[in-house]
Design a protein around this motif. Structure first.
Motif, PDB file in Angstrom:
ATOM      1  N   TYR A 100       0.912  -1.226  -0.031  1.00  0.00           N
ATOM      2  CA  TYR A 100      -0.090  -0.094   0.018  1.00  0.00           C
ATOM      3  C   TYR A 100       0.947   1.287   0.026  1.00  0.00           C
ATOM      4  O   TYR A 100       0.701   2.011  -0.829  1.00  0.00           O
ATOM      5  N   ASN A 103       2.884   1.698  -3.305  1.00  0.00           N
ATOM      6  CA  ASN A 103       1.830   2.161  -4.276  1.00  0.00           C
ATOM      7  C   ASN A 103       1.645   3.567  -4.309  1.00  0.00           C
ATOM      8  O   ASN A 103       1.418   4.373  -5.578  1.00  0.00           O
ATOM      9  N   HIS A 104       1.108   3.895  -3.249  1.00  0.00           N
ATOM     10  CA  HIS A 104       0.437   5.330  -3.141  1.00  0.00           C
ATOM     11  C   HIS A 104       1.582   6.399  -2.765  1.00  0.00           C
ATOM     12  O   HIS A 104       1.151   7.630  -3.135  1.00  0.00           O
ATOM     13  N   GLU A 108       3.284   5.833  -7.616  1.00  0.00           N
ATOM     14  CA  GLU A 108       2.526   6.542  -8.332  1.00  0.00           C
ATOM     15  C   GLU A 108       3.411   7.853  -8.781  1.00  0.00           C
ATOM     16  O   GLU A 108       3.148   8.481  -9.938  1.00  0.00           O
TER      17      GLU A 108
END
Length: 133
Positions: A100, A103-104, A108
């Motif tokens: 998580y 990814n964030h 990104e």
């Protein structure tokens, strides 16, 4: 993971081949990460995920044909191997938290920068290759 394993009084598990699976995942992680770094060096582009302005080429072959983030995948495999070694089921939650977070807060940003640098080539690569595996 170590602290969770040390102080959480439940969640421990054992199964046949647990230690061998941990060794396999660790070995796979080392192979994947080494292969990715070698490809970056061969392409003469940066391995630094913070300063993406030094990125000189888009690497899409080799291990990057199967995953857009082999180094992060390797890190995840290391976490899973360590969690297996410790034998506490709750360590999988920490590995999920790593995915998580990456990814964030990292991937990104990298994807945005690479889209600006390589535009359609990177967009096509993203459509053809998954983020993790």
């Amino acid at each position: 993971m170590y602290v969770l394993n040390r102080f959480l009084p439940f969640g421990n598990f054992e199964f046949f081949g647990r230690k061998e699976l941990a060794i396999f995942l660790l070995s796979l992680a080392v192979i994947i990460m080494t292969w990715a770094i070698f490809q970056f060096l061969r392409a003469k582009t940066t391995t630094n995920p913070i300063n993406l302005t030094k990125t000189s080429s888009l690497v899409t072959n080799g291990i990057f044909k199967y995953t857009r983030n082999p180094m992060y995948l390797g890190m995840l495999l290391i976490l899973l191997a360590f969690g297996l070694k410790l034998g506490n089921a709750f360590n999988t939650l920490l590995a999920a938290g790593f995915v998580y977070f990456m990814n964030h807060f990292q991937i990104e940003k990298e994807e945005k920068a690479l889209t600006e640098l390589f535009d359609k080539e990177y967009t096509m690569y993203c459509k053809a290759t998954r983020r993790w595996f």
